[in-house]
Design a protein around this motif. Structure first.
Motif, PDB file in Angstrom:
ATOM      1  N   GLY A   1     -28.830  57.557 -36.037  1.00  0.00           N
ATOM      2  CA  GLY A   1     -29.746  56.789 -35.210  1.00  0.00           C
ATOM      3  C   GLY A   1     -29.500  56.886 -33.718  1.00  0.00           C
ATOM      4  O   GLY A   1     -30.246  56.296 -32.942  1.00  0.00           O
ATOM      5  N   LEU A   2     -28.476  57.606 -33.290  1.00  0.00           N
ATOM      6  CA  LEU A   2     -28.189  57.716 -31.855  1.00  0.00           C
ATOM      7  C   LEU A   2     -28.734  59.018 -31.295  1.00  0.00           C
ATOM      8  O   LEU A   2     -28.749  60.041 -31.969  1.00  0.00           O
ATOM      9  N   THR A   3     -29.165  58.960 -30.051  1.00  0.00           N
ATOM     10  CA  THR A   3     -29.635  60.126 -29.335  1.00  0.00           C
ATOM     11  C   THR A   3     -28.715  60.344 -28.146  1.00  0.00           C
ATOM     12  O   THR A   3     -28.383  59.389 -27.440  1.00  0.00           O
ATOM     13  N   HIS A   4     -28.310  61.587 -27.939  1.00  0.00           N
ATOM     14  CA  HIS A   4     -27.425  61.923 -26.829  1.00  0.00           C
ATOM     15  C   HIS A   4     -28.149  61.668 -25.514  1.00  0.00           C
ATOM     16  O   HIS A   4     -29.267  62.116 -25.307  1.00  0.00           O
ATOM     17  N   GLY A   5     -27.513  60.938 -24.620  1.00  0.00           N
ATOM     18  CA  GLY A   5     -28.084  60.681 -23.306  1.00  0.00           C
ATOM     19  C   GLY A   5     -27.215  59.709 -22.530  1.00  0.00           C
ATOM     20  O   GLY A   5     -26.129  59.319 -22.980  1.00  0.00           O
ATOM     21  N   ARG A   6     -27.684  59.290 -21.378  1.00  0.00           N
ATOM     22  CA  ARG A   6     -26.952  58.294 -20.582  1.00  0.00           C
ATOM     23  C   ARG A   6     -26.776  57.039 -21.439  1.00  0.00           C
ATOM     24  O   ARG A   6     -27.707  56.581 -22.077  1.00  0.00           O
ATOM     25  N   GLY A   7     -25.585  56.530 -21.449  1.00  0.00           N
ATOM     26  CA  GLY A   7     -25.298  55.336 -22.238  1.00  0.00           C
ATOM     27  C   GLY A   7     -24.845  55.653 -23.648  1.00  0.00           C
ATOM     28  O   GLY A   7     -24.120  54.879 -24.250  1.00  0.00           O
TER      29      GLY A   7
END
Length: 182
Positions: free
Chosen positions: A93-99
């Motif tokens: 459920g996570l997407t690579h990006g800021r935060g």
């Protein structure tokens, strides 16, 4: 033939000796087949009959030192190990990006493996797990505050020294996609 990825530590594309064409040339000189690269940060892909991974790591690293003066460190993984890591879906459920900067830190084959996961030393870091098949720490880093750098990478360096190298989850996905291409 087995497909492998050599993940090099300390590669700076601005250094002429660390350019992809020179890195590929070193591996080709070792008799490795289908040598290619992914991005300009020391991700080299190749084929060879199945080999002992620590011997392969040492052979590649020695050639990099002798021919290009690169001493950063070499971590090798098979396509099967990397595919297994992707299939385990460690960041559901996570997407690579800021935060949510998704990272994979590979330990050199034969490095001391952790008896347990390290406790987060920084509230901006969440250690997700350790994948024994890929011999890699998985972590989510909150790097949304440009004025604050989490210390997880420094902890890994202090604990494992040059026997590690870190890639983003996106880079690992790119490496696997290219290794699986015909």
């Amino acid at each position: 033939m087995t497909r492998y990825a050599a993940l090099l530590r300390g590669i700076y594309p601005s250094n002429p000796n660390m350019a992809n064409d020179k890195l590929r040339w070193v591996l080709e000189g070792l008799g490795l087949d289908r040598v290619s690269s992914v991005l300009a940060s020391g991700n080299l892909l190749f084929e060879t009959p199945e080999r002992d991974v620590p011997d392969l790591e040492d052979e590649i690293q020695q050639a990099l030192v002798e021919q290009l003066g690169i001493r950063g460190g070499t971590v090798v993984r098979t396509l099967g190990e990397l595919r297994g890591l992707l299939d385990s879906d460690p960041f559901p459920g996570l997407t690579h990006g800021r935060g949510t900067y998704l990272t994979v830190t590979f330990l050199k084959d034969g490095a001391r493996t952790p008896p347990e996961l390290p406790e987060a030393t920084d509230p901006l870091v969440r250690v997700v797990g350790f994948d024994p098949g890929a011999r890699a720490f998985l972590a989510v880093i909150d790097n949304s505050d440009p004025g604050r750098t989490p210390d997880f990478m420094a902890w890994l360096d202090r604990t494992y020294g040059a026997d590690i190298t870190t890639r983003t989850w996106l880079t690992v996905q790119r490496i696997v996609a290219k290794l699986e291409a015909p």
